[in-house]
Design an enzyme around this catalytic site. Structure first.
Site, PDB file in Angstrom:
ATOM      1  N   HIS A 160      28.620  40.721  41.495  1.00 48.70           N
ATOM      2  CA  HIS A 160      29.387  41.127  40.436  1.00 48.70           C
ATOM      3  C   HIS A 160      28.456  41.058  39.231  1.00 48.70           C
ATOM      4  O   HIS A 160      27.751  40.127  39.039  1.00 48.70           O
ATOM      5  CB  HIS A 160      30.733  40.962  39.645  1.00 48.70           C
ATOM      6  CG  HIS A 160      31.934  41.085  40.901  1.00 48.70           C
ATOM      7  ND1 HIS A 160      32.815  40.231  41.199  1.00 48.70           N
ATOM      8  CD2 HIS A 160      32.046  42.394  41.270  1.00 48.70           C
ATOM      9  CE1 HIS A 160      33.530  40.709  41.982  1.00 48.70           C
ATOM     10  NE2 HIS A 160      33.269  42.034  41.975  1.00 48.70           N
ATOM     11  N   GLU A 171      34.830  47.799  41.056  1.00 48.20           N
ATOM     12  CA  GLU A 171      35.337  46.199  41.207  1.00 48.20           C
ATOM     13  C   GLU A 171      35.772  45.839  39.670  1.00 48.20           C
ATOM     14  O   GLU A 171      35.728  44.714  39.440  1.00 48.20           O
ATOM     15  CB  GLU A 171      34.066  45.409  41.724  1.00 48.20           C
ATOM     16  CG  GLU A 171      33.537  45.993  43.289  1.00 48.20           C
ATOM     17  CD  GLU A 171      34.569  44.677  44.246  1.00 48.20           C
ATOM     18  OE1 GLU A 171      34.700  43.580  43.948  1.00 48.20           O
ATOM     19  OE2 GLU A 171      34.807  45.518  45.274  1.00 48.20           O
ATOM     20  N   CYS A 229      35.839  35.112  35.692  1.00 51.60           N
ATOM     21  CA  CYS A 229      36.443  35.946  36.864  1.00 51.60           C
ATOM     22  C   CYS A 229      38.045  35.963  36.620  1.00 51.60           C
ATOM     23  O   CYS A 229      38.471  36.752  37.389  1.00 51.60           O
ATOM     24  CB  CYS A 229      36.114  35.235  38.096  1.00 51.60           C
ATOM     25  SG  CYS A 229      34.399  35.454  38.648  1.00 51.60           S
TER      26      CYS A 229
HETATM   27  O1  SUG Z   1      35.719  39.284  45.517  1.00 47.39           O
HETATM   28  N1  SUG Z   1      36.136  36.067  46.190  1.00 47.39           N
HETATM   29  C1  SUG Z   1      35.943  36.976  45.426  1.00 47.39           C
HETATM   30  C2  SUG Z   1      35.752  36.349  44.018  1.00 47.39           C
HETATM   31  C3  SUG Z   1      35.588  37.369  42.890  1.00 47.39           C
HETATM   32  C4  SUG Z   1      34.979  36.924  41.713  1.00 47.39           C
HETATM   33  N2  SUG Z   1      35.164  37.978  40.437  1.00 47.39           N
HETATM   34  C5  SUG Z   1      34.077  38.118  39.511  1.00 47.39           C
HETATM   35  N3  SUG Z   1      32.951  37.911  39.560  1.00 47.39           N
HETATM   36  N4  SUG Z   1      34.586  38.904  38.622  1.00 47.39           N
HETATM   37  C6  SUG Z   1      35.448  38.237  45.842  1.00 47.39           C
HETATM   38  O2  SUG Z   1      34.187  38.060  46.266  1.00 47.39           O
HETATM   39  C7  SUG Z   1      36.921  35.210  48.393  1.00 47.39           C
HETATM   40  C8  SUG Z   1      38.066  35.211  49.369  1.00 47.39           C
HETATM   41  C9  SUG Z   1      38.012  34.341  50.540  1.00 47.39           C
HETATM   42  O3  SUG Z   1      36.967  34.341  51.091  1.00 47.39           O
HETATM   43  O4  SUG Z   1      39.110  34.033  51.034  1.00 47.39           O
HETATM   44  C10 SUG Z   1      36.863  36.090  47.317  1.00 47.39           C
HETATM   45  O5  SUG Z   1      37.621  37.232  47.632  1.00 47.39           O
END
Ligand code: SUG
Length: 467
Positions: A246, A172, A399
């Site tokens: 994460h 990730e 993020c």
């Molecule tokens: O991968 N949300 C992302 C958020 C990522 C956050 N990134 C970090 N913490 N670096 C994930 O969970 C939600 C998309 C949706 O539900 O439509 C989403 O993918």
């Protein structure tokens, strides 16, 4: 070394698909209406604030959506309309995945090993394979292309292929990686954080651990990092079960500062001690490690406030490097200040850029106030930013960005068309205002006009930035 940031611009199909694995915000907002326009403008405003602090700030453009190849690969046949209608009935998550704007969270795009740290003197990027969830795996090849486009002219920049798409190598990206360094940025240690390791029985109870130790080992090797520079910490399973999908939701770092929750890592005391000792001998200064206890910030409030997803920045590191010039330019456009000094920051200070939620949750706000008042750490100011749309999908300020430490000559070779300037901001804003939908729900994707709208907005945004 200078720490540049690349933020990914939110795409015109941003919506709440409920697809984030172990991501409580994404799951709890599933199917509620989104505003792609608001989301993109909020993200740009955050990038503008960071640029206004003198940090070199770049942008990734949104890749094209929908990715209908996912539907054909799942055996849906017929016209675009027919495939989408069948999928909406039988596999609605696949429709949402095709239209995902999750590429906006640039911290998951890749892992970076700067040229100052790698044994071969190259600047390494490894795009993350993001195979844990429905909607993110196709980002890897898109980001590989973007990184190549932006960094292609940087001497000795090396954009690798993502790690193989196999479950033991779930990756990730930089959201699970922290680079600690001295003030010059030359002497660095790398901390990788995983939720699962093949040799360990420690596993989260509720959710899939999205990042493995074997993947971190691969990333360190591809980045040509030496064993003595690298540390592998196991994320606390309790944190993952509480919605910490994460590491950047429970720990953050910048230069010699490492802030983490007491439940961030599993049985890591001896590894953290080794890290502290190593840091002193490597960087010639102590590591400023701040452990936040459960009593000060309970886990649920850490997740709700996203305090650890704040960006920690050193505006002063750019003094005299051309960064200040930028700052005057951009700060003028922001209308906030004429120069760094007008922001009222001490030249050696670090600044926190925190999600607005931190201001509303007492424990988080009090923690921030205490950190700023404490002369034992370099943090001396806070900016709260509103990122309501991104936060509702589990993405805070950190993020939305990828950090890339660069030598001055490397920075000068990065494709400047992708750099945030008052001019680029104005063009992007007017394209977003004109072309992005104000409101979107997943059923809109069955409408051909809506799809055309999304495709046109993506094309015109690219033209707005690149001409
Ligand atoms: O991968 N949300 C992302 C958020 C990522 C956050 N990134 C970090 N913490 N670096 C994930 O969970 C939600 C998309 C949706 O539900 O439509 C989403 O993918």
């Amino acid at each position: 070394m200078l720490e540049a940031n690349i933020d990914a611009i939110v795409g015109p199909s941003h919506h709440f698909g409920g697809l984030g694995v172990g991501n409580v915000a994404s799951q709890s907002h599933a199917s509620t209406p989104s505003s792609p326009k608001k989301a993109a403008l909020e993200g740009l405003h955050k990038a503008e604030i960071v640029a206004g602090l003198g940090v070199p700030q770049f942008l990734f453009l949104p890749p094209m959506r929908p990715r209908l190849d996912l539907l054909s690969r799942l055996g849906f046949v017929g016209s675009e309309q027919e495939q989408l209608e069948q999928a909406a009935e039988r596999m609605p998550r696949a429709v949402s995945a095709c239209f995902s704007s999750a590429f906006m969270w640039a911290a998951n795009s890749s892992t970076v090993s700067p040229s100052s740290d790698s044994s071969d003197g190259q600047l390494h990027f490894t795009p993350a394979n993001l195979i844990s969830s429905w909607h993110r795996a196709f980002e890897a090849e898109e980001r590989q292309r973007d990184l190549q486009e932006i960094f292609g002219n940087v001497d000795r920049a090396n954009v690798h292929q993502a790690l193989p798409n196999i479950a033991p190598l779930r990756d990730e990206g930089a959201a699970n990686h922290m680079r600690l360094c001295d003030a010059s940025g030359e002497k660095a240690l790398h901390v990788f954080v995983h939720g699962e390791a093949e040799a360990s029985d420690v596993r989260p109870g509720r959710f899939l651990a999205r990042h493995t130790m074997e993947c971190s080992q691969g990333l360190a090797q591809l980045g040509r990092l030496q064993t003595e520079q690298t540390f592998f910490l196991h994320q606390h399973p309790q944190a993952i079960s509480a919605g910490v999908f994460h590491n950047d939701v429970i720990a953050t770092s910048h230069q010699n500062v490492l802030i983490h929750h007491e439940l961030a890592f599993w049985e890591a005391e001896s590894e953290l001690e080794r890290l502290e000792q190593c840091f002193v001998s490597y960087a010639g200064q102590p590591l400023c490690r701040i452990e936040v206890s459960q009593a000060v910030l309970p886990m649920e409030e850490a997740v709700a406030s996203y305090f650890f997803n704040s960006q920690l920045l050193s505006p002063s590191q750019f003094a005299g490097s051309g960064g200040r010039q930028d700052l005057r330019q951009v700060a003028g456009a922001v209308g906030a200040a004429e120069s760094l000094d007008d922001f009222g920051y001490d030249a050696s200070a670090m600044v926190l850029v925190c999600p607005g939620q931190c201001q509303e949750i007492d424990s988080a706000r009090q923690l921030i106030e205490r950190l700023i008042a404490d002369p034992g750490n370099p943090i001396s100011a806070v900016h709260y930013v509103s990122l309501a749309e991104s936060m509702a999908n589990g993405g805070g300020p950190a993020c939305l960005r990828l950090r890339v430490s660069l030598r001055e000559e490397e920075l000068a070779q990065v494709d400047s068309r992708f750099r945030v300037t008052p001019d680029s901001l104005a063009k992007l804003r007017s394209a977003i205002e004109r072309d992005y939908p104000d409101r979107l729900v997943a059923s809109d994707f069955l409408n051909a006009d809506c799809r055309q709208h999304i495709r046109r907005a993506t094309d015109r945004l690219r033209s707005a930035l690149l001409g």
